[in-house]
Each structure stands twice: as structure tokens, then as C-alpha cells.
Design an enzyme around this catalytic site. Structure first.
Site, PDB file in Angstrom:
ATOM      1  N   HIS A 177       0.661  -6.705  -8.632  1.00  0.00           N
ATOM      2  CA  HIS A 177       1.213  -7.816  -9.389  1.00  0.00           C
ATOM      3  C   HIS A 177       2.483  -7.405 -10.258  1.00  0.00           C
ATOM      4  O   HIS A 177       3.561  -8.048 -10.129  1.00  0.00           O
ATOM      5  CB  HIS A 177       0.220  -8.332 -10.170  1.00  0.00           C
ATOM      6  CG  HIS A 177       0.627  -9.774 -10.870  1.00  0.00           C
ATOM      7  ND1 HIS A 177       0.474 -10.822 -10.158  1.00  0.00           N
ATOM      8  CD2 HIS A 177       1.062  -9.895 -12.075  1.00  0.00           C
ATOM      9  CE1 HIS A 177       1.122 -11.836 -10.872  1.00  0.00           C
ATOM     10  NE2 HIS A 177       1.306 -11.242 -12.140  1.00  0.00           N
ATOM     11  N   ARG A 229       6.339 -19.509   3.703  1.00  0.00           N
ATOM     12  CA  ARG A 229       5.019 -19.746   3.604  1.00  0.00           C
ATOM     13  C   ARG A 229       4.541 -21.059   3.504  1.00  0.00           C
ATOM     14  O   ARG A 229       4.969 -21.510   2.330  1.00  0.00           O
ATOM     15  CB  ARG A 229       4.659 -18.924   2.452  1.00  0.00           C
ATOM     16  CG  ARG A 229       4.787 -17.056   2.665  1.00  0.00           C
ATOM     17  CD  ARG A 229       3.867 -16.613   1.529  1.00  0.00           C
ATOM     18  NE  ARG A 229       3.748 -15.094   1.848  1.00  0.00           N
ATOM     19  CZ  ARG A 229       4.722 -14.078   1.144  1.00  0.00           C
ATOM     20  NH1 ARG A 229       5.849 -14.410   0.453  1.00  0.00           N
ATOM     21  NH2 ARG A 229       4.543 -12.931   1.443  1.00  0.00           N
ATOM     22  N   ARG A 258       6.329 -20.199   8.889  1.00  0.00           N
ATOM     23  CA  ARG A 258       5.217 -19.559   9.531  1.00  0.00           C
ATOM     24  C   ARG A 258       3.992 -20.451   9.505  1.00  0.00           C
ATOM     25  O   ARG A 258       4.008 -21.374   8.651  1.00  0.00           O
ATOM     26  CB  ARG A 258       4.391 -18.470   8.501  1.00  0.00           C
ATOM     27  CG  ARG A 258       3.168 -18.074   8.852  1.00  0.00           C
ATOM     28  CD  ARG A 258       2.499 -16.819   7.904  1.00  0.00           C
ATOM     29  NE  ARG A 258       2.417 -17.057   6.736  1.00  0.00           N
ATOM     30  CZ  ARG A 258       2.360 -16.100   5.832  1.00  0.00           C
ATOM     31  NH1 ARG A 258       2.401 -14.912   6.225  1.00  0.00           N
ATOM     32  NH2 ARG A 258       1.997 -16.706   4.379  1.00  0.00           N
ATOM     33  N   ASN A 304       2.547  -6.382   4.351  1.00  0.00           N
ATOM     34  CA  ASN A 304       1.393  -6.218   3.393  1.00  0.00           C
ATOM     35  C   ASN A 304       0.163  -6.184   4.247  1.00  0.00           C
ATOM     36  O   ASN A 304      -0.675  -5.298   3.919  1.00  0.00           O
ATOM     37  CB  ASN A 304       1.450  -7.562   2.489  1.00  0.00           C
ATOM     38  CG  ASN A 304       2.806  -7.631   1.956  1.00  0.00           C
ATOM     39  OD1 ASN A 304       3.697  -6.690   1.926  1.00  0.00           O
ATOM     40  ND2 ASN A 304       3.191  -8.899   1.664  1.00  0.00           N
ATOM     41  N   ASP A 305       0.048  -7.224   4.914  1.00  0.00           N
ATOM     42  CA  ASP A 305      -1.396  -7.145   5.666  1.00  0.00           C
ATOM     43  C   ASP A 305      -1.378  -6.003   7.017  1.00  0.00           C
ATOM     44  O   ASP A 305      -2.469  -5.410   7.060  1.00  0.00           O
ATOM     45  CB  ASP A 305      -1.524  -8.430   6.567  1.00  0.00           C
ATOM     46  CG  ASP A 305      -2.234  -9.363   5.601  1.00  0.00           C
ATOM     47  OD1 ASP A 305      -3.145  -9.221   5.096  1.00  0.00           O
ATOM     48  OD2 ASP A 305      -1.549 -10.548   5.666  1.00  0.00           O
ATOM     49  N   ARG A 318      -5.957  -5.752   0.251  1.00  0.00           N
ATOM     50  CA  ARG A 318      -4.826  -5.534  -0.617  1.00  0.00           C
ATOM     51  C   ARG A 318      -5.027  -6.238  -1.924  1.00  0.00           C
ATOM     52  O   ARG A 318      -4.043  -6.225  -2.767  1.00  0.00           O
ATOM     53  CB  ARG A 318      -3.854  -6.287   0.216  1.00  0.00           C
ATOM     54  CG  ARG A 318      -4.062  -7.755   0.252  1.00  0.00           C
ATOM     55  CD  ARG A 318      -3.057  -8.487   1.472  1.00  0.00           C
ATOM     56  NE  ARG A 318      -1.911  -8.882   0.683  1.00  0.00           N
ATOM     57  CZ  ARG A 318      -1.229  -9.756   1.326  1.00  0.00           C
ATOM     58  NH1 ARG A 318      -1.271 -10.136   2.709  1.00  0.00           N
ATOM     59  NH2 ARG A 318      -0.271 -10.370   0.826  1.00  0.00           N
ATOM     60  N   CYS A 373       9.003  -8.985   7.219  1.00  0.00           N
ATOM     61  CA  CYS A 373       8.979  -9.838   6.099  1.00  0.00           C
ATOM     62  C   CYS A 373       8.027  -9.553   4.912  1.00  0.00           C
ATOM     63  O   CYS A 373       7.785 -10.387   4.098  1.00  0.00           O
ATOM     64  CB  CYS A 373       8.620 -11.415   6.475  1.00  0.00           C
ATOM     65  SG  CYS A 373       7.074 -11.436   7.360  1.00  0.00           S
TER      66      CYS A 373
HETATM   67  C1  PEP Z   1       2.371  -9.881   4.956  1.00  0.00           C
HETATM   68  O1  PEP Z   1       1.212  -9.901   5.152  1.00  0.00           O
HETATM   69  O2  PEP Z   1       3.323  -8.848   4.840  1.00  0.00           O
HETATM   70  C2  PEP Z   1       3.171 -11.165   4.911  1.00  0.00           C
HETATM   71  C3  PEP Z   1       4.509 -11.195   4.663  1.00  0.00           C
HETATM   72  O3  PEP Z   1       2.501 -12.109   4.649  1.00  0.00           O
HETATM   73  P1  PEP Z   1       1.674 -12.474   3.254  1.00  0.00           P
HETATM   74  O4  PEP Z   1       2.011 -11.608   2.116  1.00  0.00           O
HETATM   75  O5  PEP Z   1       1.937 -14.117   2.844  1.00  0.00           O
HETATM   76  O6  PEP Z   1       0.012 -12.439   3.658  1.00  0.00           O
HETATM   77 MG    MG Z   2       0.063 -11.579   5.838  1.00  0.00          MG
END
Ligand code: PEP
Ligand code: MG
Length: 555
Positions: A184, A286, A322, A434-435, A445, A482
Site C-alpha cells: 500500500h 479498470r 478491461r 501484479n497477478d 498479493r 499494465c
Molecule cells: C495486474 O494484475 O497486474 C493488473 C494490472 O490488474 P489488477 O491489479 O487490477 O488485478
Molecule cells: Mg490483475
């Protein structure tokens, strides 16, 4: 002089005195008061009044929304019903600390049980209780300190509640001992352009008042700096301020290779700021924002209005929207109703949309309407795609609605590994690092205890980015990034070296990434990427890339 290492966020550098975030106080023990009820009552009254005045004063200084919050907290502290509760406990022979702790806790539980607005105030009451107990004990109140001058804040990690009232005129920089690049604190630092280094384990030894240099570009905190080092840091601060004022140019490498720099957005209202900061389009919109606060899906009309507002802000520019990504960290009651032990591995993203296809169809209808009404170049992608079959499904259904450019997010290792086959069907891929990091390292995460695994510099993640980039190159299809990784300037260079063709990030990160890309040619980026890829863990990948970037190849 000592150098403490962590993960720098952005390219900022600054220096100043440390103020530490006080840790939450341990709960007072329930032991009989040695002072007696009268003396305890006087102490508690003094402490509550002092805390209430201090909150009011802080509110008056902060002004705006923060003032309202702080004044409400001051009123809570002096609530007569609460005073009665404390009084009952003092009369029963409890200590002032325990009486306050216990009475506030029972009030807190009552508030929490009410839910809604009042329920949300429960945490505020905890904060007031902690302040009163700290005063009774004669120690610093927990939370963001206020030493009365600008300071470098050192904390374990920052909770959202701590950051809401952060006074950006006073906080020169943030150093956290825990947390990784997607914590965060890191996200806040990027959003607000605060100089920050996270995961500086050794910073727990820093004391209030120590002067440090915080060099986010190098990820180094320098303690006891010399006058020369401070002067050098000041020169770099000034150079960076000048670079921030430099004219905004389209994203490109030193050899002119274009790397369009796009914005990650969550609301149409944020579009104007992104354009001002030089976003060349949107790489990730998003759509969850429209859905998260409602108990059912918004209507086609409501969605059309929101998407039209977004697209209208980017005439002639690419806007990647998305499809709804519900589940796991973004649960939606009307889509994710079944209890799942592991929601991140459950019916989420495209899987959830497919199970409620009417919601996907309505969203595609609204997107097609908005596309027809505006001049932007609309691209639509599906979240959490894990198979080639899902790719075909999404592209087919998107085409039914006249969506010209339909792609997938690469967030699951299976899609990265089969990118060649995925991109035979999809028009483009966008890697959600991120995912992708979460699934590659098998580390939730959202879970602080495994945040050290959540590092997109991990060579296993980089390898998957490369496999996806190779798949894109084979079919001549774009592969964007992204996730948060694109906002890390040096990692951005590495990602381009691995085959990313565009980078999308929080708009405040654009300037640093733009400036860093301009220092490296494509060959250079590939060489830096190879150095990172050859490492065996995230920290060595970062160091290898830093070394490679600092030592350009001699021709
Ligand atoms: C990700 O997972 O990197 C992503 C951009 O989507 P979110 O953070 O919204 O899951
Ligand atoms: Mg994601």
C-alpha cells in the site's frame, strides 16, 4: 555513514530528519489501581481533554475533509456516555489505562455492530483510545507523528488509515521496514509522487531526529551523511525538479524506438490529469469502479455514459478497457456469491463473466455504444485468461458486438507459457504483473506475511514476460504491460528489453519512466534485461540490472 538498502519507488531523492511512526501500544493489563479512583479520574479527564484539544488543533491546521474527521474524533473522545463507562470502571478500582482501553473497546464493538457509516467510525475510536492511553503512559501517540517540521517518515508499513491524513507538505519521504513494491505504501508513494524506499529492514535501527538521504533511484538510505553528500543530493533533487518541468515527449528509447506510455485509470474523471501528465492513451481502464459500490450490475445506459466520458477524453488515442474483473481482491456480491476457500484460484475474472454471460454481454454492448459515439481507438481485453480456449471465447464474443481490437490479459503463467498460441487468436496481450507475480510465486498479493515474494523483478516472472513478448513478436501483435512493474523506471527498461511494446502505469509515474527510457537504446535495454533474467532471485535481478544500466557496453 552507512547505506541501508531497500526497494526504491520512483526516482526521487531527498534528505531530512527522521520521525518514526510509533507502534500500536500493547493492551494494558487488568491490575488494581495503585492510585485510587479519584486520582485516576483526574488523570483520565486531563488526558482525554488534552487529546481532544490536540485533535482539534491538528484539524484546524489541516483544514478541509481532514478537519471534519479530526473534529469528529475530538467529539468522540469527550462523549459523555463514554465518560460514564470509563467512570464505572475507575470506580471499580481499575487503572486509568485499563478503564479507557476497556470502555472504548466496548463502545467500539457497539459501533462496529451497527455497520454502515457508524461501523466505519469504529477504527477512529480505536485511534482516540490509543492516543489517550499513550498520554496516560507518557509515550508518543501511535500513528503518523507530528514533530512540527518536515520529516522523513519511518514506519513498519503504512495502513490506508495512516495515509489518509498524511500531510504531503511535511512528509519529505517514506521509508518502510516491511512491504514490497506492490505494498500500500508503494502504491501511495507512486500516486502522490512521494520519495519512498520500502522493505528497508535495517531502518528499524534509525532514531528520531537522525538525518538521512533517501535515494529512491538507487534504493539506498544513507545515514549520517556528510555535508558533501547532502550537497550532492540537493543538486540531484534540483536536476530532477528541472527534468519534471521538461517538455512532455512521447515515450521512446534513446535510439528513437517508440514505447507509448499509457495510463492506468479507474474512473473517467481521472482522464484529464492523465492527459496533462502526458499519457498517450489508456493501457488499463479498470471497469470495476462502476460495479463495486452497487448490489447489482449497472445498467447498459449507466455504463454507456461512463465509457463515453472516458473515450471522449482521448480522441484518436488508444484506450484499453478491461472487462469486469470480479473476484478475489475485487469481490462482487452478484457475481462471486459462492464461498470459496481460495478465491484467487476460483471463479474470478473471465471465468466469473462466463458464468454470468449476460453481464459480459451488457458490458460489451455499452462499450460498443460508447465506441460508436466517440473518436477514441477502443481496445477491449478480458481479465484472468488462463487457456487458449478462453481466449477464443472472448475474442469471438467481443467480435459479435463489433469490438475491432479484442485481447487478453496475461496474468496466469499458463497464458504466458502458451502466449504463442494465445496470440494466434487475440489481437493483443497486456501483462498484469501484479497477478502474474502472485500466481508465479504462489503468494497472495493481499497477504503482508508473503509480501517479500510479491516482487515482479523475480527472474521467473521476467522469463514469463519474455515468453509473452516472443509470442507477440512472432505474430506481430502488441504486448503491453499494465501491472505496477511498469511504473518502476529501471524495470520498465527491462520489460521493454524483454519484448513489451507499451507500458501503462499510474499517471504520476509517467515522468520518471519517460526520463529513464530516454537513457537506453533498444540494444541496451535487451542487454540489461538479459542481465536481470540471468539472476536467480528478485534482489539479484535488480542489482544486475542496475549494474548493467550503469555500465553501458563499450563499442
Ligand atoms: C495486474 O494484475 O497486474 C493488473 C494490472 O490488474 P489488477 O491489479 O487490477 O488485478
Ligand atoms: Mg490483475
Amino acid at each position: 555513514m552507512t547505506e541501508l538498502r531497500g526497494v526504491g519507488i520512483g526516482l526521487g531523492i531527498t534528505h531530512g530528519p527522521i520521525a518514526r511512526m510509533a507502534e500500536p501500544l500493547p493492551a494494558p493489563e487488568d491490575v488494581p489501581s495503585a492510585l485510587g479512583a479519584d486520582a485516576e479520574t483526574a488523570r483520565v479527564r486531563e488526558a482525554i481533554a488534552a487529546v481532544a484539544r490536540e485533535l482539534e488543533e491538528r484539524g484546524a491546521t489541516a483544514g478541509g475533509a481532514a478537519q471534519e474527521v479530526l473534529e469528529a474524533q475530538a467529539m468522540m473522545a469527550e462523549d459523555p456516555a463514554l465518560e460514564d463507562e470509563v467512570g464505572t470502571r475507575l470506580a471499580a478500582g481499575k487503572t486509568g489505562e485499563f478503564a479507557v482501553f476497556d470502555a472504548f473497546a466496548s463502545f467500539r464493538d457497539q459501533l462496529a455492530a451497527m455497520g454502515g457509516y457508524l461501523g466505519e467510525r469504529a477504527a477512529d475510536l480505536d485511534d482516540v483510545a490509543q492516543r489517550v492511553i499513550a498520554r496516560l503512559r507518557g509515550v508518543a501517540a501511535p500513528g503518523v507523528p507530528d514533530p512540527g517540521h518536515p520529516f522523513v517518515l519511518v514506519a513498519k508499513d503504512l495502513a490506508p488509515a495512516d495515509t489518509a491524513l498524511l500531510d504531503l507538505d511535511k512528509v519529505l519521504a517514506l521509508i518502510t521496514t516491511e512491504g514490497g513494491p506492490t505494498s500500500h505504501t508503494a502504491i501511495l508513494a507512486r500516486e502522490k509522487s512521494i520519495v519512498a524506499i520500502v522493505g528497508v529492514t535495517a531502518a528499524s535501527g534509525l532514531a528520531d531526529g537522525d538525518t538521512v538521504i533517501v535515494d529512491a533511484a538507487a534504493g539506498i538510505v544513507t545515514t549520517e551523511p556528510t555535508a558533501d553528500e547532502i550537497a550532492q543530493a540537493e543538486r540531484r533533487e534540483a536536476d530532477r525538479a528541472a527534468a519534471a518541468d521538461a517538455p512532455i515527449t512521447p515515450g521512446a528509447l534513446a535510439d528513437g524506438t517508440a514505447v507509448p506510455l499509457l495510463a492506468n485509470l479507474g474512473k473517467p474523471a481521472d482522464a484529464a490529469k492523465a492527459v496533462e501528465l502526458g499519457a498517450e492513451g489508456v493501457g488499463l481502464f479498470r471497469t470495476e469502479f462502476l460495479f463495486l459500490s452497487s448490489s447489482q450490475a449497472p445498467t447498459v445506459e449507466e455504463q454507456t455514459k461512463a465509457y463515453t466520458e472516458l473515450l471522449a477524453a482521448f480522441p484518436g488515442k488508444k484506450v484499453v478497457v478491461r472487462a469486469l474483473d470480479a473476484g478475489a481482491d475485487k469481490p462482487l456480491a452478484f457475481l462471486n456469491d459462492a464461498h470459496e476457500e481460495n478465491p484467487a484460484l476460483g471463479l474470478r475474472g473471465l471465468r466469473a463473466l462466463r458464468a454470468s454471460e449476460d453481464i459480459l454481454r451488457e458490458q460489451l454492448t455499452a462499450l460498443a455504444n460508447a465506441d460508436a459515439a466517440t473518436e477514441a481507438d477502443l481496445w477491449v481485453m478480458a481479465p484472468m485468461v488462463s487457456t487458449v480456449e478462453e481466449t477464443e471465447y472472448f475474442v469471438t464474443i467481443a467480435r459479435e458486438y463489433g469490438i475491432k481490437t479484442a485481447g487478453v490479459m496475461v496474468e496466469v503463467p499458463s497464458s504466458a507459457l502458451l502466449a504463442d498460441k494465445v496470440l494466434a487468436h487475440a489481437d493483443f496481450a497486456s501483462i498484469g504483473t501484479n497477478d502474474l507475480t502472485q500466481y508465479t510465486l504462489a503468494a497472495d498479493r493481499l497477504l503482508g506475511s508473503v509480501s517479500s515474494f510479491q516482487d515482479p523483478w523475480h527472474p521467473a516472472v521476467l522469463q514469463l514476460v519474455k515468453t509473452t513478448g516472443d509470442g507477440g513478436a512472432k505474430h506481430g501483435k502488441p504486448v503491453g504491460i499494465c501491472g505496477e512493474a511498469a511504473a518502476d523506471p529501471l524495470l520498465a527498461v527491462v520489460l521493454v528489453g524483454l519484448g513489451a511494446t507499451t507500458l501503462s502505469m499510474a499517471p504520476t509515474a509517467l515522468a520518471d519512466v519517460r526520463a529513464t527510457l530516454l537513457n537506453h537504446s533498444l540494444d541496451d535495454a535487451k542487454r540489461i534485461a538479459e542481465a536481470a533474467l540471468a539472476a536467480s532471485d528478485a534482489a539479484s535481478a535488480r542489482t544486475a540490472a542496475q549494474d548493467a544500466a550503469a555500465h553501458p557496453k563499450e563499442n
